[in-house]
Design a protein around this motif. Structure first.
Motif, PDB file in Angstrom:
ATOM      1  N   MET A   1     -10.947  -3.482  -4.340  1.00  0.00           N
ATOM      2  CA  MET A   1     -10.436  -2.333  -5.099  1.00  0.00           C
ATOM      3  C   MET A   1      -9.590  -1.433  -4.199  1.00  0.00           C
ATOM      4  O   MET A   1      -9.821  -1.357  -2.993  1.00  0.00           O
ATOM      5  CB  MET A   1     -11.610  -1.500  -5.618  1.00  0.00           C
ATOM      6  CG  MET A   1     -12.509  -2.268  -6.537  1.00  0.00           C
ATOM      7  SD  MET A   1     -12.537  -1.458  -8.125  1.00  0.00           S
ATOM      8  CE  MET A   1     -13.944  -2.240  -8.846  1.00  0.00           C
ATOM      9  N   LYS A   2      -8.675  -0.706  -4.818  1.00  0.00           N
ATOM     10  CA  LYS A   2      -7.822   0.214  -4.059  1.00  0.00           C
ATOM     11  C   LYS A   2      -8.245   1.663  -4.332  1.00  0.00           C
ATOM     12  O   LYS A   2      -8.611   1.994  -5.466  1.00  0.00           O
ATOM     13  CB  LYS A   2      -6.364   0.027  -4.471  1.00  0.00           C
ATOM     14  CG  LYS A   2      -5.809  -1.342  -4.129  1.00  0.00           C
ATOM     15  CD  LYS A   2      -4.382  -1.442  -4.609  1.00  0.00           C
ATOM     16  CE  LYS A   2      -3.825  -2.837  -4.333  1.00  0.00           C
ATOM     17  NZ  LYS A   2      -2.468  -2.977  -4.880  1.00  0.00           N
ATOM     18  N   VAL A   3      -8.147   2.468  -3.287  1.00  0.00           N
ATOM     19  CA  VAL A   3      -8.525   3.879  -3.387  1.00  0.00           C
ATOM     20  C   VAL A   3      -7.376   4.704  -2.822  1.00  0.00           C
ATOM     21  O   VAL A   3      -6.715   4.282  -1.871  1.00  0.00           O
ATOM     22  CB  VAL A   3      -9.812   4.147  -2.564  1.00  0.00           C
ATOM     23  CG1 VAL A   3     -10.227   5.610  -2.658  1.00  0.00           C
ATOM     24  CG2 VAL A   3     -10.944   3.245  -3.019  1.00  0.00           C
ATOM     25  N   LEU A   4      -7.174   5.890  -3.398  1.00  0.00           N
ATOM     26  CA  LEU A   4      -6.202   6.838  -2.844  1.00  0.00           C
ATOM     27  C   LEU A   4      -6.916   8.135  -2.499  1.00  0.00           C
ATOM     28  O   LEU A   4      -7.663   8.671  -3.327  1.00  0.00           O
ATOM     29  CB  LEU A   4      -5.091   7.129  -3.870  1.00  0.00           C
ATOM     30  CG  LEU A   4      -4.156   8.295  -3.523  1.00  0.00           C
ATOM     31  CD1 LEU A   4      -3.273   7.966  -2.311  1.00  0.00           C
ATOM     32  CD2 LEU A   4      -3.275   8.668  -4.723  1.00  0.00           C
ATOM     33  N   VAL A  25     -14.252  -1.999  -1.454  1.00  0.00           N
ATOM     34  CA  VAL A  25     -12.948  -1.378  -1.175  1.00  0.00           C
ATOM     35  C   VAL A  25     -12.102  -2.290  -0.288  1.00  0.00           C
ATOM     36  O   VAL A  25     -12.543  -2.706   0.780  1.00  0.00           O
ATOM     37  CB  VAL A  25     -13.138   0.002  -0.507  1.00  0.00           C
ATOM     38  CG1 VAL A  25     -11.791   0.600  -0.098  1.00  0.00           C
ATOM     39  CG2 VAL A  25     -13.886   0.940  -1.443  1.00  0.00           C
ATOM     40  N   GLN A  26     -10.900  -2.606  -0.767  1.00  0.00           N
ATOM     41  CA  GLN A  26      -9.992  -3.439   0.039  1.00  0.00           C
ATOM     42  C   GLN A  26      -8.935  -2.603   0.728  1.00  0.00           C
ATOM     43  O   GLN A  26      -8.571  -2.880   1.868  1.00  0.00           O
ATOM     44  CB  GLN A  26      -9.304  -4.481  -0.857  1.00  0.00           C
ATOM     45  CG  GLN A  26     -10.166  -5.695  -1.091  1.00  0.00           C
ATOM     46  CD  GLN A  26     -10.053  -6.180  -2.525  1.00  0.00           C
ATOM     47  OE1 GLN A  26      -9.230  -5.675  -3.289  1.00  0.00           O
ATOM     48  NE2 GLN A  26     -10.894  -7.128  -2.883  1.00  0.00           N
ATOM     49  N   THR A  27      -8.434  -1.585   0.043  1.00  0.00           N
ATOM     50  CA  THR A  27      -7.321  -0.800   0.583  1.00  0.00           C
ATOM     51  C   THR A  27      -7.569   0.677   0.328  1.00  0.00           C
ATOM     52  O   THR A  27      -7.937   1.056  -0.785  1.00  0.00           O
ATOM     53  CB  THR A  27      -6.001  -1.179  -0.148  1.00  0.00           C
ATOM     54  OG1 THR A  27      -5.863  -2.595  -0.098  1.00  0.00           O
ATOM     55  CG2 THR A  27      -4.794  -0.529   0.493  1.00  0.00           C
ATOM     56  N   VAL A  28      -7.344   1.487   1.362  1.00  0.00           N
ATOM     57  CA  VAL A  28      -7.384   2.944   1.158  1.00  0.00           C
ATOM     58  C   VAL A  28      -6.012   3.510   1.509  1.00  0.00           C
ATOM     59  O   VAL A  28      -5.543   3.374   2.649  1.00  0.00           O
ATOM     60  CB  VAL A  28      -8.475   3.624   2.015  1.00  0.00           C
ATOM     61  CG1 VAL A  28      -8.437   5.140   1.814  1.00  0.00           C
ATOM     62  CG2 VAL A  28      -9.856   3.086   1.649  1.00  0.00           C
ATOM     63  N   PHE A  29      -5.357   4.113   0.527  1.00  0.00           N
ATOM     64  CA  PHE A  29      -4.103   4.832   0.760  1.00  0.00           C
ATOM     65  C   PHE A  29      -4.439   6.295   1.032  1.00  0.00           C
ATOM     66  O   PHE A  29      -5.384   6.831   0.447  1.00  0.00           O
ATOM     67  CB  PHE A  29      -3.204   4.772  -0.480  1.00  0.00           C
ATOM     68  CG  PHE A  29      -2.795   3.378  -0.872  1.00  0.00           C
ATOM     69  CD1 PHE A  29      -1.883   2.670  -0.109  1.00  0.00           C
ATOM     70  CD2 PHE A  29      -3.311   2.783  -2.026  1.00  0.00           C
ATOM     71  CE1 PHE A  29      -1.488   1.383  -0.480  1.00  0.00           C
ATOM     72  CE2 PHE A  29      -2.924   1.504  -2.407  1.00  0.00           C
ATOM     73  CZ  PHE A  29      -2.011   0.802  -1.629  1.00  0.00           C
ATOM     74  N   VAL A  30      -3.651   6.921   1.885  1.00  0.00           N
ATOM     75  CA  VAL A  30      -3.806   8.359   2.135  1.00  0.00           C
ATOM     76  C   VAL A  30      -2.436   9.009   1.956  1.00  0.00           C
ATOM     77  O   VAL A  30      -1.460   8.589   2.576  1.00  0.00           O
ATOM     78  CB  VAL A  30      -4.334   8.640   3.567  1.00  0.00           C
ATOM     79  CG1 VAL A  30      -4.771  10.099   3.676  1.00  0.00           C
ATOM     80  CG2 VAL A  30      -5.493   7.727   3.929  1.00  0.00           C
ATOM     81  N   LYS A  62      -2.278  -0.004  -9.276  1.00  0.00           N
ATOM     82  CA  LYS A  62      -3.597  -0.220  -9.900  1.00  0.00           C
ATOM     83  C   LYS A  62      -4.725   0.276  -9.000  1.00  0.00           C
ATOM     84  O   LYS A  62      -5.699  -0.422  -8.711  1.00  0.00           O
ATOM     85  CB  LYS A  62      -3.802  -1.701 -10.245  1.00  0.00           C
ATOM     86  CG  LYS A  62      -2.778  -2.217 -11.244  1.00  0.00           C
ATOM     87  CD  LYS A  62      -3.166  -3.558 -11.802  1.00  0.00           C
ATOM     88  CE  LYS A  62      -2.295  -4.002 -12.944  1.00  0.00           C
ATOM     89  NZ  LYS A  62      -0.842  -3.759 -12.804  1.00  0.00           N
ATOM     90  N   VAL A  63      -4.575   1.510  -8.553  1.00  0.00           N
ATOM     91  CA  VAL A  63      -5.607   2.152  -7.729  1.00  0.00           C
ATOM     92  C   VAL A  63      -6.811   2.452  -8.618  1.00  0.00           C
ATOM     93  O   VAL A  63      -6.679   3.013  -9.705  1.00  0.00           O
ATOM     94  CB  VAL A  63      -5.045   3.456  -7.097  1.00  0.00           C
ATOM     95  CG1 VAL A  63      -6.145   4.289  -6.469  1.00  0.00           C
ATOM     96  CG2 VAL A  63      -3.965   3.103  -6.065  1.00  0.00           C
TER      97      VAL A  63
END
Ligand code: GLY
Length: 418
Positions: A1-4, A25-30, A62-63
């Motif tokens: 899953m992606k998170v921002l 969680v696969q990706t965390v955007f900041v 698709k976050v």
């Protein structure tokens, strides 16, 4: 899953670091992040701050979950915007965020719902505010009604300081101040996760607002913090939940503005262990988040997914029993006029597994990292005692250098006294 994660301070670095550990969680955007989040291979900076552009990004990528760090986007209504577009976001609506964005709203709310706080009066006219100070004398507290990044509060020990604060805060049309009785005691930060109906307390913490050792000098956003706060005994904890937190959540729901998000009650605890509310914030504290999240063993992503589904009653949090303590390194000139562009040496640090260096006001410049804000770094350490955690953090602080760096060597001194 992606998170921002939205924001670019130390709190947001800690949030992103913790969320990235989530099992699903696969990706965390900041967005926009800082040099620390840029350097972490688990995190990806996104150069966006505009709410509508952030919503477009979340929809396109698709976050699965957006978490808002600072108060400004919450007060501007980013949660309302995301929800209107069917995007999952954790934080309060613009209406609920008034608990922080308007001191007058918060005081009126507390009075209506019987939540313990200091007596107060609200003023738009400077003459009436000055007369109030003359009648009541000092010490007295003057608060600007609006977001002021934790710096719109003056605890005036003399009437002259109170008059000066009023003159600084009032003048333009629409400006208001809240003037309230001084509360004696010890402060603590009590932060909970809310889903509108249920509430889950995080570990307690305490920050140090003054710039200098021994709690001297001007107020800042926070020069360091530690968790837990020994002043919050089990008895005080039960009182806070029963007399402040639950009535706040129930009152907001009754007022038609259910509170979802992190709710931060700044407390004053008197000598008899009676807590009163100094202020509410509608977000995690900074630097409290850094120490709280270092102690959190549970999967934060799962916790916040429950919080956005209204099922926080299904969650139990697990904590590291050790003490976490964070020392902030601030820029030359902070808090009045922080200097940017000083080259930071010593990063990344060589430290054990129980130390994390969370970035705040940092920016990459070629192959170097430079200061780009008031609070630059928060060196956070875990240890079995406050003294050891302080020592561990300070040892790492000494490895890092930049021109004019300011930091305190006594973070945790109140806990050591306890
Ligand atoms: N450390 C104080 C705050 O986050 O408001």
């Amino acid at each position: 899953m992606k998170v921002l994660v939205i924001g670019g301070g130390g709190r947001e670095h800690a949030l992103a670091w913790k969320l990235a550990q989530g099992e699903r969680v696969q990706t965390v955007f900041v967005a926009p992040g800082n040099a620390g989040t840029a350097a972490d291979p688990a995190l990806h900076n996104v150069p966006l701050t505009d709410p509508a552009e952030l919503a477009d990004f979340v929809a396109a990528e698709k976050v699965a979950l957006t978490v808002v760090g600072p108060e400004a986007p919450l007060a501007a209504g980013i949660v309302d915007l995301f929800r209107a577009r069917g995007l999952r976001i954790f934080g309060p609506t613009q209406a609920a965020a008034q608990l922080e964005s308007s001191k007058a709203y918060a005081k009126d709310f507390m009075q209506r719902h019987g939540i313990p706080t200091a007596l107060y009066a609200t003023f738009t006219e400077a003459a009436a505010a000055h007369a109030h100070v003359e009648r009541h004398g000092a010490p007295i507290v003057v608060k600007a009604d609006g977001l002021a990044a934790g710096k719109g509060v003056v605890v005036a020990m003399t009437a002259a300081e109170a008059h000066a604060a009023i003159d600084a805060m009032l003048g333009k049309p629409g400006e208001r101040v809240v003037i309230e009785d001084f509360m004696a005691g010890e402060e603590a930060s009590f932060i909970v996760v809310c889903d509108g109906r249920h509430v889950l307390p995080l570990a307690t913490s305490q920050d140090h607002k003054r710039i200098g050792d021994g709690d001297t000098g001007p107020n800042t956003g926070g020069m360091g913090a530690y968790s837990p706060a020994p002043v919050v005994t089990p008895n005080v904890h039960a009182k806070v939940m029963h007399e402040i937190i639950q009535p706040t959540l129930d009152g907001m729901a009754r007022d038609g503005v259910p509170f979802t998000g992190f709710l931060y009650a700044g407390l004053m605890i008197d000598g008899q262990g009676q807590p009163r509310t100094v202020e509410f914030n509608c977000r995690l504290g900074d630097p409290e988040a850094q120490v709280i999240l270092l102690r959190l063993k549970s999967d934060l992503f799962e916790v916040l997914m429950h919080a956005t589904e209204g099922t926080l009653d299904k969650v139990e949090l697990q904590w590291d029993r050790r003490i976490a303590l964070g020392v902030v390194m601030a820029a030359h000139g902070y808090p009045a006029s922080p200097r940017k562009g000083d080259v930071i040496t010593g990063l990344p640090v060589v430290a054990g597994a129980d130390v994390e260096v969370f970035h705040a006001g940092t920016a990459p410049q070629g192959s170097q990292i430079v200061t780009s804000g008031g609070r630059v770094l928060c060196v956070t350490a875990l240890a079995d005692s406050v003294r050891q955690a302080q020592q561990r953090a300070v040892d790492v602080v000494r490895q890092i250098g930049f021109d004019g760096a300011q930091w305190r060597s006594d973070i945790g001194h109140r806990a050591i006294r306890h």
